[in-house]
Design a protein around this motif. Structure first.
Motif, mmCIF file in Angstrom:
data_model
loop_
_atom_site.group_PDB
_atom_site.id
_atom_site.type_symbol
_atom_site.label_atom_id
_atom_site.label_comp_id
_atom_site.label_asym_id
_atom_site.label_seq_id
_atom_site.Cartn_x
_atom_site.Cartn_y
_atom_site.Cartn_z
ATOM 1 N N UNK A 8 0.523 -0.943 -0.135
ATOM 2 C CA UNK A 8 0.566 0.322 0.376
ATOM 3 C C UNK A 8 0.666 1.222 0.343
ATOM 4 N N UNK A 9 0.508 2.297 -0.660
ATOM 5 C CA UNK A 9 1.098 3.880 -0.283
ATOM 6 C C UNK A 9 0.102 4.911 -0.360
ATOM 7 N N UNK A 10 0.583 4.974 1.116
ATOM 8 C CA UNK A 10 -0.792 5.864 1.576
ATOM 9 C C UNK A 10 -1.375 5.783 2.249
ATOM 10 N N UNK A 11 -1.357 4.076 2.425
ATOM 11 C CA UNK A 11 -2.670 3.706 3.008
ATOM 12 C C UNK A 11 -3.374 2.972 1.268
ATOM 13 N N UNK A 13 -4.212 0.583 -1.622
ATOM 14 C CA UNK A 13 -3.402 -0.735 -2.457
ATOM 15 C C UNK A 13 -3.300 -0.045 -3.272
ATOM 16 N N UNK A 14 -1.556 -0.773 -3.901
ATOM 17 C CA UNK A 14 -1.535 -0.555 -5.077
ATOM 18 C C UNK A 14 -0.391 -2.620 -5.201
ATOM 19 N N UNK A 15 -1.181 -3.408 -4.980
ATOM 20 C CA UNK A 15 -0.642 -4.061 -5.300
ATOM 21 C C UNK A 15 -0.631 -5.146 -7.078
ATOM 22 N N UNK A 16 -1.850 -5.033 -7.375
ATOM 23 C CA UNK A 16 -2.227 -5.396 -8.460
ATOM 24 C C UNK A 16 -1.110 -4.068 -9.583
ATOM 25 N N UNK A 17 -1.225 -3.100 -9.566
ATOM 26 C CA UNK A 17 -0.672 -2.218 -10.049
ATOM 27 C C UNK A 17 1.186 -2.059 -10.655
ATOM 28 N N UNK A 18 1.955 -2.427 -8.976
ATOM 29 C CA UNK A 18 2.985 -3.301 -9.244
ATOM 30 C C UNK A 18 3.060 -4.603 -9.817
ATOM 31 N N UNK A 19 2.000 -4.859 -9.771
ATOM 32 C CA UNK A 19 2.771 -6.369 -9.548
ATOM 33 C C UNK A 19 2.547 -6.658 -11.283
ATOM 34 N N UNK A 20 2.578 -6.090 -12.086
ATOM 35 C CA UNK A 20 2.067 -5.789 -13.324
ATOM 36 C C UNK A 20 3.058 -5.853 -14.760
ATOM 37 N N UNK A 21 3.764 -4.515 -13.019
ATOM 38 C CA UNK A 21 5.859 -4.222 -13.348
ATOM 39 C C UNK A 21 6.795 -4.691 -12.683
ATOM 40 N N UNK A 22 5.796 -5.494 -12.191
ATOM 41 C CA UNK A 22 7.285 -6.597 -10.922
ATOM 42 C C UNK A 22 8.543 -6.672 -10.941
ATOM 43 N N UNK A 23 9.755 -6.317 -10.924
ATOM 44 C CA UNK A 23 11.152 -6.417 -11.276
ATOM 45 C C UNK A 23 11.861 -7.654 -10.172
ATOM 46 N N UNK A 24 11.337 -6.866 -8.747
ATOM 47 C CA UNK A 24 12.286 -7.430 -7.773
ATOM 48 C C UNK A 24 12.000 -6.519 -6.504
ATOM 49 N N UNK A 25 12.185 -6.658 -5.844
ATOM 50 C CA UNK A 25 11.743 -6.146 -3.916
ATOM 51 C C UNK A 25 13.377 -6.984 -3.590
ATOM 52 N N UNK A 52 1.275 5.949 -21.374
ATOM 53 C CA UNK A 52 1.746 5.969 -20.092
ATOM 54 C C UNK A 52 3.064 5.474 -19.186
ATOM 55 N N UNK A 53 3.637 6.294 -18.819
ATOM 56 C CA UNK A 53 4.588 5.519 -18.011
ATOM 57 C C UNK A 53 4.432 5.195 -16.767
ATOM 58 N N UNK A 54 5.281 4.716 -15.377
ATOM 59 C CA UNK A 54 4.632 4.788 -14.239
ATOM 60 C C UNK A 54 4.693 6.570 -13.811
ATOM 61 N N UNK A 55 3.952 6.225 -12.857
ATOM 62 C CA UNK A 55 4.399 7.804 -11.681
ATOM 63 C C UNK A 55 4.807 7.547 -10.725
ATOM 64 N N UNK A 56 6.395 8.342 -10.779
ATOM 65 C CA UNK A 56 6.711 8.449 -9.412
ATOM 66 C C UNK A 56 6.834 8.437 -9.078
ATOM 67 N N UNK A 57 6.988 8.077 -7.212
ATOM 68 C CA UNK A 57 6.439 8.360 -6.473
ATOM 69 C C UNK A 57 6.878 9.385 -5.372
ATOM 70 N N UNK A 58 5.790 10.181 -4.626
ATOM 71 C CA UNK A 58 6.674 11.254 -4.206
ATOM 72 C C UNK A 58 7.050 10.883 -2.770
ATOM 73 N N UNK A 59 8.590 11.336 -2.992
ATOM 74 C CA UNK A 59 9.906 11.148 -1.907
ATOM 75 C C UNK A 59 8.236 11.706 -0.331
ATOM 76 N N UNK A 60 8.902 11.275 0.517
ATOM 77 C CA UNK A 60 7.921 10.848 1.684
ATOM 78 C C UNK A 60 6.459 10.350 1.967
ATOM 79 N N UNK A 61 6.561 9.320 0.989
ATOM 80 C CA UNK A 61 5.218 8.877 0.381
ATOM 81 C C UNK A 61 5.806 7.400 1.811
ATOM 82 N N UNK A 62 4.286 6.982 2.302
ATOM 83 C CA UNK A 62 4.799 6.069 2.682
ATOM 84 C C UNK A 62 4.088 4.613 2.834
ATOM 85 N N UNK A 64 3.562 0.386 2.733
ATOM 86 C CA UNK A 64 3.294 -0.629 3.957
ATOM 87 C C UNK A 64 3.871 -2.243 3.058
ATOM 88 N N UNK A 65 4.944 -2.674 3.673
ATOM 89 C CA UNK A 65 4.426 -3.834 2.989
ATOM 90 C C UNK A 65 4.269 -5.242 3.292
#
Length: 336
Positions: A8-11, A13-25, A52-62, A64-65
């Motif tokens: 999740x990003x700032x509460x 849920x972004x799991x599905x979006x991440x899964x489509x482009x996931x390479x490593x964690x 469209x490309x990925x929207x870059x997350x802003x600094x300070x985004x929380x 949860x993994x």
């Protein structure tokens, strides 16, 4: 078993979006005085329809993994931390475009790094930590045993709160770190989580769920006793507090404000000196239902008799790709 994650990003849920482009964690969790870190790598190829490309997350985004496995239709994940985005770096080459997102276990960019000068008087160790915690809106978790540590006078001179916490932890053979919004101050190598509860033992057998192992056992001086000096302002005299018995004797150069501080410092040094220097490095697939972060108790088997037995995770690196979920650990012998 299929490795899975939930993010999740700032509460949100972004799991599905991440899964489509996931390479490593990759997660690094250390029991030392450094900040824990997460690295997330995503494909950044343009959408074939929208461009469209990925929207870059802003600094300070929380972030949860949670990490785990899916077996048949059942998915089991465990919390792997709260992370503060520090940087999102786009890059590319013949292998394609990617985004590398790095996040830290704590945001140290704010007031925690500001240098302060103040004197702490007639206060116990938990009182100091609770004051710092309230100033930074942190929940503080300190075991009862540290209430015995009292200070007539303790100076914080041109020193940031995070450095001051680190110094206190080193002086008292403890782990002082900030995990998310919690200030944790536990005895080092205690095998307990941030709530002070014993962490369950994970069983690792070679070759089963251990791919490689290596034990290193350097030699160092083991002290029979430790001596710490202190100064009595009422009599203007110097005294020495000695703990332990026998030779060799380690003399602490630092001058302490009173007898209690000197004795506590000597006890911490003696305990640290007697602790085993042996370290065990392990790699392999993460066992189902575990994460093996720092302070996790291990029971290893299938190796040499000097290696088999109990260990405790001191540093952990968890790596997840589309091909698997693996660990790389450094473990130490449990404390006395």
């Amino acid at each position: 078993m299929i490795p899975v994650f939930e993010i999740t990003a700032d509460d949100n849920r972004i799991t599905d979006e991440i899964r489509k482009r996931f390479k490593s964690l990759n997660i690094t969790d250390a029991a030392g005085y450094e900040s824990d870190q997460l690295t997330l790598v995503l494909e950044d190829t343009p959408d074939p329809i929208t461009g469209q490309r990925i929207e870059l997350p802003k600094k300070g985004v929380i972030l949860q993994v949670a990490l785990g496995y899916r077996v048949a239709e059942k998915t089991t994940v465990l919390p792997a931390g709260r992370w503060v985005v520090d940087e999102a770096e786009p890059s590319g080459g013949v292998g394609g475009d990617i985004i590398t997102i790095t996040a830290n276990g704590t945001d140290f960019t704010g007031a925690l790094k500001e240098k302060k000068t103040r004197a702490w008087q007639d206060i116990d160790l938990p009182g100091i930590l609770e004051t710092i915690g309230s100033e930074h809106k942190l929940t503080v978790k300190v075991p009862e045993q540290f209430k015995k540590v009292l200070f007539d006078q303790l100076d914080q001179t041109g020193e940031s709160d995070i450095n001051f916490i680190t110094r206190l932890a080193k002086d008292h053979d403890a782990l002082g770190k900030i995990v998310g919004n919690v200030l944790v101050f536990n005895p080092r190598n205690s095998g307990k989580n941030t709530d002070g509860k014993k962490i369950a033992t994970v069983y690792l057998g070679y070759p089963g769920n251990v791919s490689t192992w290596r034990m290193n056992q350097p030699t160092r001086t083991k002290y029979g006793s430790v001596a710490a000096k202190w100064y009595d302002v009422t009599t203007s005299k110097y005294f020495t507090e000695t703990v332990g018995d026998g030779e060799p004797v380690l003399n602490i150069e630092k001058m302490h404000a009173n007898q209690a501080q000197a004795k506590d410092a000597a006890l911490s040094k003696l305990k640290s000196s007697k602790r085993s220097d042996a370290t065990l490095s392990l790699t392999g697939p993460v066992p189902f239902g575990t994460l093996m972060l720092t302070e996790t108790n291990l029971e290893v088997s299938g190796m040499r008799k000097e290696v088999n037995g109990q260990w405790r995770v001191d540093r952990a690196q968890l790596s997840m790709t589309t091909g698997g979920f693996n660990y790389s650990l450094e473990a130490v012998k449990p404390g006395d």
